[in-house]
Scaffold this motif. Structure first.
Motif, short mmCIF file in Angstrom:
data_model
loop_
_atom_site.label_atom_id
_atom_site.label_comp_id
_atom_site.label_asym_id
_atom_site.label_seq_id
_atom_site.Cartn_x
_atom_site.Cartn_y
_atom_site.Cartn_z
N LEU A 129 0.82 -1.21 0.00
CA LEU A 129 0.00 0.00 0.00
C LEU A 129 0.86 1.25 0.00
CD1 LEU A 129 -2.65 1.60 0.32
CD2 LEU A 129 -2.46 1.24 2.79
N MET A 130 1.85 1.31 0.87
CA MET A 130 2.65 2.53 1.01
C MET A 130 3.55 2.75 -0.20
SD MET A 130 1.47 3.73 3.78
CE MET A 130 2.45 4.77 4.86
N GLN A 131 4.02 1.69 -0.81
CA GLN A 131 4.84 1.84 -2.00
C GLN A 131 4.01 2.28 -3.20
OE1 GLN A 131 8.33 1.64 -2.18
NE2 GLN A 131 7.93 1.72 0.03
N THR A 132 2.74 1.97 -3.19
CA THR A 132 1.85 2.33 -4.29
C THR A 132 1.29 3.74 -4.14
OG1 THR A 132 1.19 0.01 -4.47
CG2 THR A 132 -0.21 1.62 -5.58
N ALA A 133 1.12 4.20 -2.90
CA ALA A 133 0.45 5.46 -2.62
C ALA A 133 1.24 6.66 -3.13
CB ALA A 133 0.22 5.60 -1.12
N ASP A 134 0.49 7.73 -3.46
CA ASP A 134 1.12 8.99 -3.86
C ASP A 134 1.69 9.72 -2.65
OD1 ASP A 134 0.25 8.97 -6.73
OD2 ASP A 134 -1.74 8.99 -5.79
N HIS A 135 1.02 9.58 -1.51
CA HIS A 135 1.48 10.20 -0.27
C HIS A 135 1.35 9.17 0.85
CE1 HIS A 135 1.70 14.20 -2.06
NE2 HIS A 135 0.52 13.96 -2.60
N ARG A 136 2.27 9.25 1.80
CA ARG A 136 2.33 8.24 2.86
C ARG A 136 2.23 8.90 4.23
NH1 ARG A 136 5.90 7.64 -1.05
NH2 ARG A 136 5.87 5.73 -2.31
N LEU A 137 1.28 8.45 5.02
CA LEU A 137 1.19 8.84 6.42
C LEU A 137 1.64 7.64 7.23
CD1 LEU A 137 -2.22 10.76 6.41
CD2 LEU A 137 0.09 11.74 6.40
N THR A 138 2.91 7.59 7.50
CA THR A 138 3.50 6.42 8.16
C THR A 138 3.44 6.58 9.67
OG1 THR A 138 5.01 6.17 6.28
CG2 THR A 138 5.50 4.92 8.28
N LEU A 139 2.86 5.61 10.32
CA LEU A 139 2.77 5.62 11.78
C LEU A 139 3.94 4.85 12.37
CD1 LEU A 139 -1.02 4.73 12.14
CD2 LEU A 139 0.02 7.00 12.09
N PRO A 140 4.39 5.20 13.56
CA PRO A 140 5.45 4.41 14.20
C PRO A 140 4.97 3.00 14.48
CG PRO A 140 4.50 6.00 15.74
CD PRO A 140 3.93 6.33 14.39
N HIS A 141 5.82 2.04 14.23
CA HIS A 141 5.47 0.63 14.47
C HIS A 141 5.82 0.31 15.91
CE1 HIS A 141 4.53 -3.47 13.66
NE2 HIS A 141 5.76 -3.89 13.89
N LEU A 142 4.81 0.33 16.78
CA LEU A 142 5.00 0.17 18.22
C LEU A 142 4.20 -1.03 18.72
CD1 LEU A 142 4.70 3.93 19.20
CD2 LEU A 142 6.80 2.58 19.06
N PRO A 143 4.57 -1.59 19.86
CA PRO A 143 3.85 -2.76 20.39
C PRO A 143 2.39 -2.42 20.71
CG PRO A 143 5.97 -2.47 21.50
CD PRO A 143 5.74 -1.23 20.69
N GLU A 144 1.52 -3.38 20.44
CA GLU A 144 0.12 -3.22 20.83
C GLU A 144 0.03 -3.26 22.36
OE1 GLU A 144 -1.95 -2.35 18.75
OE2 GLU A 144 -1.61 -3.27 16.80
N ALA A 145 -0.97 -2.61 22.88
CA ALA A 145 -1.11 -2.52 24.34
C ALA A 145 -1.70 -3.77 24.96
CB ALA A 145 -1.99 -1.32 24.69
N CYS A 146 -2.07 -4.76 24.14
CA CYS A 146 -2.71 -5.96 24.66
C CYS A 146 -1.75 -6.88 25.38
CB CYS A 146 -3.38 -6.72 23.52
SG CYS A 146 -2.22 -7.30 22.26
N GLY A 147 -0.46 -6.75 25.07
CA GLY A 147 0.54 -7.61 25.71
C GLY A 147 0.86 -8.87 24.95
N ILE A 148 -0.01 -9.23 23.98
CA ILE A 148 0.26 -10.43 23.18
C ILE A 148 0.57 -10.07 21.74
CG2 ILE A 148 -1.13 -11.93 24.65
CD1 ILE A 148 -3.37 -11.76 22.59
N GLY A 149 0.53 -8.77 21.44
CA GLY A 149 0.93 -8.29 20.12
C GLY A 149 -0.04 -8.56 19.01
N MET A 150 -1.29 -8.89 19.33
CA MET A 150 -2.23 -9.28 18.28
C MET A 150 -3.51 -8.43 18.23
SD MET A 150 -1.95 -13.43 18.55
CE MET A 150 -2.90 -13.69 17.04
N VAL A 151 -3.90 -7.85 19.34
CA VAL A 151 -5.16 -7.11 19.40
C VAL A 151 -4.90 -5.66 19.00
CG1 VAL A 151 -7.09 -6.39 20.82
CG2 VAL A 151 -5.97 -8.60 21.25
N PRO A 152 -5.58 -5.16 17.97
CA PRO A 152 -5.38 -3.76 17.55
C PRO A 152 -5.77 -2.81 18.67
CG PRO A 152 -6.50 -5.00 15.82
CD PRO A 152 -6.50 -5.87 17.05
N THR A 153 -4.79 -2.21 19.30
CA THR A 153 -5.02 -1.27 20.40
C THR A 153 -4.18 -0.01 20.15
OG1 THR A 153 -3.40 -2.60 21.63
CG2 THR A 153 -5.73 -2.91 22.15
#
Length: 314
Positions: A129-153
């Motif tokens: 997606l980001m390589q294809t997009a004309d503009h990129r709003l890149t978010l920092p890749h940080l650990p999820e708050a769930c503690g197991i790294g799977m729940v979008p938080t």
């Protein structure tokens, strides 16, 4: 202290720290995206699926309510005809935390085929997606708050925060005011607070008396009007108001006087285009229950605290 309370605080602190990280390292394309959307002649088409889809709906709603025309398009429905909702002048904001969401494929391809500007919002700079997009709003890749790294938080909090940042930057670019906001929020408590005095005030049966009116007649006007005041006019202009307090202060020889002798001169008034919430603030500050509404110096209405209560302002 309970384990649940500790967990709740940990989650909030994790997400708050993530937002601070984003604020300190905003995407390089942020300004360009604001410029792009501000100049667009069409709408912002926001899309995403799953939790990103829920956030996308909220971002679209926030944009729309703050003066930026926006619409959420579900990527699966887009593949079955809703691509027709995307047209000339539009900008597509595609949201995917991984940047590899297969359901976005057809929308992305549509933007490439018809030259629709595409903004990618993801935490994976090197994703499809980001390589294809004309503009990129890149978010920092940080650990999820769930503690197991799977729940979008954490990721959804960052996405929502970026959407709010875009909306507020755009509303300030457009000089979007409280008056404009009220156009899109006519209902509920917020709509009531954004109402104008002219929408709530009484226009008929105003308790007006001439300056030379005997107080015996002025008293009848005060009691029959139901507002507890009489507005004293001279040549069509407001000279003063008579309230219960004025009556008490002038009890001696009251019926031998005229309205001009008892009235409080140059009272505080409201203008028809004044926000109802501002009128309420004046009433609270002055400890009064009624305002005469004037255009220039001429009375055109009466606003009572009960009117504000009924309208949901107070």
């Amino acid at each position: 202290m309970s384990d649940a309370l500790d967990t709740g605080r940990e989650v909030l602190r994790t997400e708050a720290a993530a937002l601070r990280t984003l604020a300190d390292a905003m995407p390089a394309d942020f300004d360009a995206v604001v410029d792009l959307i501000a100049a667009a002649t069409g709408r912002v088409i926001v899309t995403g699926i799953g939790k990103s889809g829920h956030i996308a709906r909220k971002i679209a709603a926030t944009l729309a309510s703050t003066g930026t025309r926006a619409l959420f398009v579900h990527p699966a429905e887009a593949s079955h005809g809703d691509l027709g909702m995307i047209g000339d002048g539009d900008v597509v904001l595609a949201i995917s935390n991984s940047g590899e969401t297969t359901e976005l494929r057809d929308i992305v391809a549509h933007t490439r085929r018809f030259g629709v500007p595409l903004v990618g919002l993801s935490s994976r700079e090197g994703s499809t997606l980001m390589q294809t997009a004309d503009h990129r709003l890149t978010l920092p890749h940080l650990p999820e708050a769930c503690g197991i790294g799977m729940v979008p938080t954490t990721s959804t909090t960052l996405t929502l925060g970026m959407g709010d940042a875009l909306a507020v930057a755009l509303l300030r670019r457009r000089n979007f005011r409280a008056e404009d906001f009220s156009v899109f929020h006519p209902g509920g408590k917020l709509g009531a607070q954004m109402a104008r005095v002219s929408q709530i005030m009484h226009r008929d049966g105003l308790p007006l008396v001439a300056a030379d009116t005997p107080m015996s007649e002025a008293l009848l006007t005060m009691t029959s009007g139901g507002f507890g005041i009489a507005a004293v006019v001279d040549g069509g202009d407001l000279l003063g108001v008579i309230t219960d307090g004025d009556l008490r202060r002038n009890m001696v020889g009251l019926l031998d006087r005229h309205a001009r002798d008892v009235a409080t001169r140059d009272p505080v008034t409201a203008a028809p285009d004044m926000l109802a919430a501002s009128a309420l603030a004046v009433m609270n500050e002055r400890k009064i229950n009624v305002l005469v509404v004037c255009e220039g110096r001429a009375p055109v209405g009466i606003l009572h605290i009960h009117d504000l209560l009924r309208a949901g302002v107070a």
